[in-house]
Scaffold this motif. Sequence first.
Motif, PDB file in Angstrom:
ATOM      1  N   LEU A  16     -21.609   1.567 -26.334  1.00  0.00           N
ATOM      2  CA  LEU A  16     -21.279   2.950 -26.023  1.00  0.00           C
ATOM      3  C   LEU A  16     -22.464   3.594 -25.310  1.00  0.00           C
ATOM      4  CD1 LEU A  16     -18.765   4.683 -26.717  1.00  0.00           C
ATOM      5  CD2 LEU A  16     -20.023   5.516 -28.693  1.00  0.00           C
ATOM      6  N   PRO A  17     -22.227   4.396 -24.271  1.00  0.00           N
ATOM      7  CA  PRO A  17     -23.353   5.080 -23.611  1.00  0.00           C
ATOM      8  C   PRO A  17     -24.120   5.934 -24.626  1.00  0.00           C
ATOM      9  CG  PRO A  17     -21.337   5.369 -22.351  1.00  0.00           C
ATOM     10  CD  PRO A  17     -20.953   4.695 -23.633  1.00  0.00           C
ATOM     11  N   CYS A  18     -25.402   6.069 -24.389  1.00  0.00           N
ATOM     12  CA  CYS A  18     -26.278   6.768 -25.330  1.00  0.00           C
ATOM     13  C   CYS A  18     -25.785   8.182 -25.626  1.00  0.00           C
ATOM     14  CB  CYS A  18     -27.705   6.806 -24.787  1.00  0.00           C
ATOM     15  SG  CYS A  18     -28.866   7.632 -25.889  1.00  0.00           S
ATOM     16  N   GLU A  19     -25.449   8.918 -24.607  1.00  0.00           N
ATOM     17  CA  GLU A  19     -25.037  10.309 -24.798  1.00  0.00           C
ATOM     18  C   GLU A  19     -23.802  10.406 -25.692  1.00  0.00           C
ATOM     19  OE1 GLU A  19     -23.611  14.112 -22.129  1.00  0.00           O
ATOM     20  OE2 GLU A  19     -24.924  12.625 -21.214  1.00  0.00           O
ATOM     21  N   ALA A  20     -22.831   9.541 -25.471  1.00  0.00           N
ATOM     22  CA  ALA A  20     -21.610   9.552 -26.276  1.00  0.00           C
ATOM     23  C   ALA A  20     -21.911   9.174 -27.727  1.00  0.00           C
ATOM     24  CB  ALA A  20     -20.583   8.597 -25.683  1.00  0.00           C
ATOM     25  N   ALA A  21     -22.766   8.192 -27.928  1.00  0.00           N
ATOM     26  CA  ALA A  21     -23.115   7.765 -29.285  1.00  0.00           C
ATOM     27  C   ALA A  21     -23.844   8.872 -30.028  1.00  0.00           C
ATOM     28  CB  ALA A  21     -23.981   6.510 -29.233  1.00  0.00           C
ATOM     29  N   LEU A  22     -24.769   9.542 -29.354  1.00  0.00           N
ATOM     30  CA  LEU A  22     -25.515  10.618 -29.994  1.00  0.00           C
ATOM     31  C   LEU A  22     -24.602  11.793 -30.333  1.00  0.00           C
ATOM     32  CD1 LEU A  22     -28.853  10.597 -27.947  1.00  0.00           C
ATOM     33  CD2 LEU A  22     -28.340   9.456 -30.110  1.00  0.00           C
ATOM     34  N   LYS A  23     -23.648  12.093 -29.464  1.00  0.00           N
ATOM     35  CA  LYS A  23     -22.685  13.162 -29.739  1.00  0.00           C
ATOM     36  C   LYS A  23     -21.851  12.838 -30.975  1.00  0.00           C
ATOM     37  CE  LYS A  23     -21.870  15.352 -25.289  1.00  0.00           C
ATOM     38  NZ  LYS A  23     -20.893  15.618 -24.223  1.00  0.00           N
ATOM     39  N   LYS A  24     -21.436  11.588 -31.070  1.00  0.00           N
ATOM     40  CA  LYS A  24     -20.643  11.141 -32.211  1.00  0.00           C
ATOM     41  C   LYS A  24     -21.405  11.355 -33.523  1.00  0.00           C
ATOM     42  CE  LYS A  24     -17.532   7.268 -32.541  1.00  0.00           C
ATOM     43  NZ  LYS A  24     -17.307   5.874 -32.264  1.00  0.00           N
ATOM     44  N   ARG A  83     -31.326   4.768 -32.207  1.00  0.00           N
ATOM     45  CA  ARG A  83     -30.647   4.813 -30.904  1.00  0.00           C
ATOM     46  C   ARG A  83     -31.541   5.493 -29.868  1.00  0.00           C
ATOM     47  NH1 ARG A  83     -25.482   3.401 -28.986  1.00  0.00           N
ATOM     48  NH2 ARG A  83     -25.614   3.780 -26.769  1.00  0.00           N
ATOM     49  N   VAL A  84     -32.180   6.583 -30.267  1.00  0.00           N
ATOM     50  CA  VAL A  84     -33.085   7.288 -29.352  1.00  0.00           C
ATOM     51  C   VAL A  84     -34.248   6.374 -28.974  1.00  0.00           C
ATOM     52  CG1 VAL A  84     -34.768   9.177 -29.192  1.00  0.00           C
ATOM     53  CG2 VAL A  84     -32.467   9.627 -30.053  1.00  0.00           C
ATOM     54  N   ALA A  85     -34.816   5.686 -29.962  1.00  0.00           N
ATOM     55  CA  ALA A  85     -35.953   4.794 -29.692  1.00  0.00           C
ATOM     56  C   ALA A  85     -35.552   3.659 -28.763  1.00  0.00           C
ATOM     57  CB  ALA A  85     -36.501   4.236 -31.002  1.00  0.00           C
ATOM     58  N   SER A  86     -34.379   3.079 -28.973  1.00  0.00           N
ATOM     59  CA  SER A  86     -33.949   1.983 -28.095  1.00  0.00           C
ATOM     60  C   SER A  86     -33.699   2.499 -26.686  1.00  0.00           C
ATOM     61  CB  SER A  86     -32.709   1.284 -28.645  1.00  0.00           C
ATOM     62  OG  SER A  86     -31.580   2.124 -28.555  1.00  0.00           O
ATOM     63  N   GLU A  87     -33.211   3.709 -26.574  1.00  0.00           N
ATOM     64  CA  GLU A  87     -32.988   4.299 -25.250  1.00  0.00           C
ATOM     65  C   GLU A  87     -34.315   4.617 -24.575  1.00  0.00           C
ATOM     66  OE1 GLU A  87     -30.360   5.272 -22.228  1.00  0.00           O
ATOM     67  OE2 GLU A  87     -29.951   4.309 -24.143  1.00  0.00           O
ATOM     68  N   LEU A  88     -35.298   5.041 -25.349  1.00  0.00           N
ATOM     69  CA  LEU A  88     -36.625   5.317 -24.792  1.00  0.00           C
ATOM     70  C   LEU A  88     -37.261   4.045 -24.234  1.00  0.00           C
ATOM     71  CD1 LEU A  88     -38.130   7.823 -27.369  1.00  0.00           C
ATOM     72  CD2 LEU A  88     -37.499   8.287 -24.993  1.00  0.00           C
ATOM     73  N   ASP A  89     -36.981   2.921 -24.881  1.00  0.00           N
ATOM     74  CA  ASP A  89     -37.508   1.641 -24.394  1.00  0.00           C
ATOM     75  C   ASP A  89     -36.944   1.274 -23.022  1.00  0.00           C
ATOM     76  OD1 ASP A  89     -39.051   1.343 -26.640  1.00  0.00           O
ATOM     77  OD2 ASP A  89     -37.631   0.009 -27.665  1.00  0.00           O
ATOM     78  N   LYS A  96     -38.535   9.107 -14.584  1.00  0.00           N
ATOM     79  CA  LYS A  96     -37.713   9.167 -15.794  1.00  0.00           C
ATOM     80  C   LYS A  96     -38.387   9.950 -16.919  1.00  0.00           C
ATOM     81  CE  LYS A  96     -34.393   6.444 -14.330  1.00  0.00           C
ATOM     82  NZ  LYS A  96     -32.995   6.688 -14.359  1.00  0.00           N
ATOM     83  N   GLU A  97     -39.586  10.465 -16.701  1.00  0.00           N
ATOM     84  CA  GLU A  97     -40.331  11.167 -17.752  1.00  0.00           C
ATOM     85  C   GLU A  97     -39.565  12.359 -18.333  1.00  0.00           C
ATOM     86  OE1 GLU A  97     -43.069  11.390 -20.567  1.00  0.00           O
ATOM     87  OE2 GLU A  97     -42.960   9.809 -19.066  1.00  0.00           O
ATOM     88  N   PRO A  98     -38.895  13.182 -17.518  1.00  0.00           N
ATOM     89  CA  PRO A  98     -38.108  14.280 -18.111  1.00  0.00           C
ATOM     90  C   PRO A  98     -37.006  13.775 -19.048  1.00  0.00           C
ATOM     91  CG  PRO A  98     -38.429  14.672 -15.779  1.00  0.00           C
ATOM     92  CD  PRO A  98     -38.939  13.286 -16.065  1.00  0.00           C
ATOM     93  N   ASN A  99     -36.403  12.636 -18.713  1.00  0.00           N
ATOM     94  CA  ASN A  99     -35.375  12.053 -19.580  1.00  0.00           C
ATOM     95  C   ASN A  99     -35.968  11.612 -20.918  1.00  0.00           C
ATOM     96  OD1 ASN A  99     -33.521  12.450 -17.570  1.00  0.00           O
ATOM     97  ND2 ASN A  99     -33.475  10.322 -16.911  1.00  0.00           N
ATOM     98  N   ARG A 100     -37.145  11.038 -20.871  1.00  0.00           N
ATOM     99  CA  ARG A 100     -37.824  10.596 -22.097  1.00  0.00           C
ATOM    100  C   ARG A 100     -38.115  11.796 -22.992  1.00  0.00           C
ATOM    101  NH1 ARG A 100     -40.136   5.703 -22.540  1.00  0.00           N
ATOM    102  NH2 ARG A 100     -41.915   6.523 -23.676  1.00  0.00           N
ATOM    103  N   GLU A 101     -38.637  12.871 -22.390  1.00  0.00           N
ATOM    104  CA  GLU A 101     -38.954  14.066 -23.161  1.00  0.00           C
ATOM    105  C   GLU A 101     -37.689  14.660 -23.777  1.00  0.00           C
ATOM    106  OE1 GLU A 101     -41.230  16.850 -20.870  1.00  0.00           O
ATOM    107  OE2 GLU A 101     -42.781  15.359 -20.423  1.00  0.00           O
ATOM    108  N   PHE A 102     -36.617  14.662 -23.004  1.00  0.00           N
ATOM    109  CA  PHE A 102     -35.353  15.195 -23.498  1.00  0.00           C
ATOM    110  C   PHE A 102     -34.834  14.372 -24.682  1.00  0.00           C
ATOM    111  CE2 PHE A 102     -30.672  15.521 -23.351  1.00  0.00           C
ATOM    112  CZ  PHE A 102     -30.559  16.881 -23.619  1.00  0.00           C
ATOM    113  N   LEU A 103     -34.933  13.057 -24.601  1.00  0.00           N
ATOM    114  CA  LEU A 103     -34.494  12.200 -25.700  1.00  0.00           C
ATOM    115  C   LEU A 103     -35.309  12.446 -26.967  1.00  0.00           C
ATOM    116  CD1 LEU A 103     -33.793   8.816 -23.907  1.00  0.00           C
ATOM    117  CD2 LEU A 103     -32.161  10.172 -25.216  1.00  0.00           C
ATOM    118  N   VAL A 104     -36.618  12.582 -26.814  1.00  0.00           N
ATOM    119  CA  VAL A 104     -37.471  12.865 -27.970  1.00  0.00           C
ATOM    120  C   VAL A 104     -37.082  14.206 -28.579  1.00  0.00           C
ATOM    121  CG1 VAL A 104     -39.837  13.354 -28.708  1.00  0.00           C
ATOM    122  CG2 VAL A 104     -39.382  11.433 -27.187  1.00  0.00           C
ATOM    123  N   LEU A 105     -36.844  15.200 -27.747  1.00  0.00           N
ATOM    124  CA  LEU A 105     -36.441  16.519 -28.225  1.00  0.00           C
ATOM    125  C   LEU A 105     -35.113  16.440 -28.968  1.00  0.00           C
ATOM    126  CD1 LEU A 105     -37.008  19.551 -28.310  1.00  0.00           C
ATOM    127  CD2 LEU A 105     -35.838  19.744 -26.112  1.00  0.00           C
TER     128      LEU A 105
END
Length: 121
Positions: A16-24, A83-89, A96-105
Motif C-alpha cells: 500500500l502507498p505510504c500515504e494511504a497506509a498512514l491515513k488508515k 512505516r514512517v522509518a521505512s519510508e524515510l529510508d 527530497k529533504e522537505p518530504n523527509r521533514e514532513f514524514l518526521v512531523l
Amino acid sequence: MKLERQVTSFVDDPNLPCEAALKKMYKLLEKVENSVYALLRTRDMAVSRYREFGIPTTWLLDSGVVGKIKLSSVQLARKYMKRVASELDTVSGPEKEPNREFLVLQGVRFAFPCSSVCWRL
C-alpha cells in the motif's frame, strides 16, 4: 473489546502507498481516541452506581479493557513509526529533504495523541 481486537490485529500492508497506509492507521487512532474518551466519561459517572448495585467495575479499570486499549494504541503507534522509518529510508537526496521533514512531523503528530490516550486513562 472489538476495537481493541481491530487495533491489535491491524497489519500494515507494505504494498500500500505510504500515504494511504498512514491515513488508515490515523483513522483507527481516531476511533480509539473517541472510544477512550467516551469510556472515560462513562467510567466516571458509572463506577459509583455500579458498585452500589454490586456490578463488577474491574473491566473499567486500567487493568481491564482500558489497559488493553492503551497497549493497542501503543502498538499502533509502533507500526506507524515503523512505516514512517521505512519510508524515510527510501526518501533520499537534497530535493527530497522537505518530504523527509514532513514524514518526521507526521510521525510526531501521530505519536502525541497515542501518548495522550495512554496518560489520560
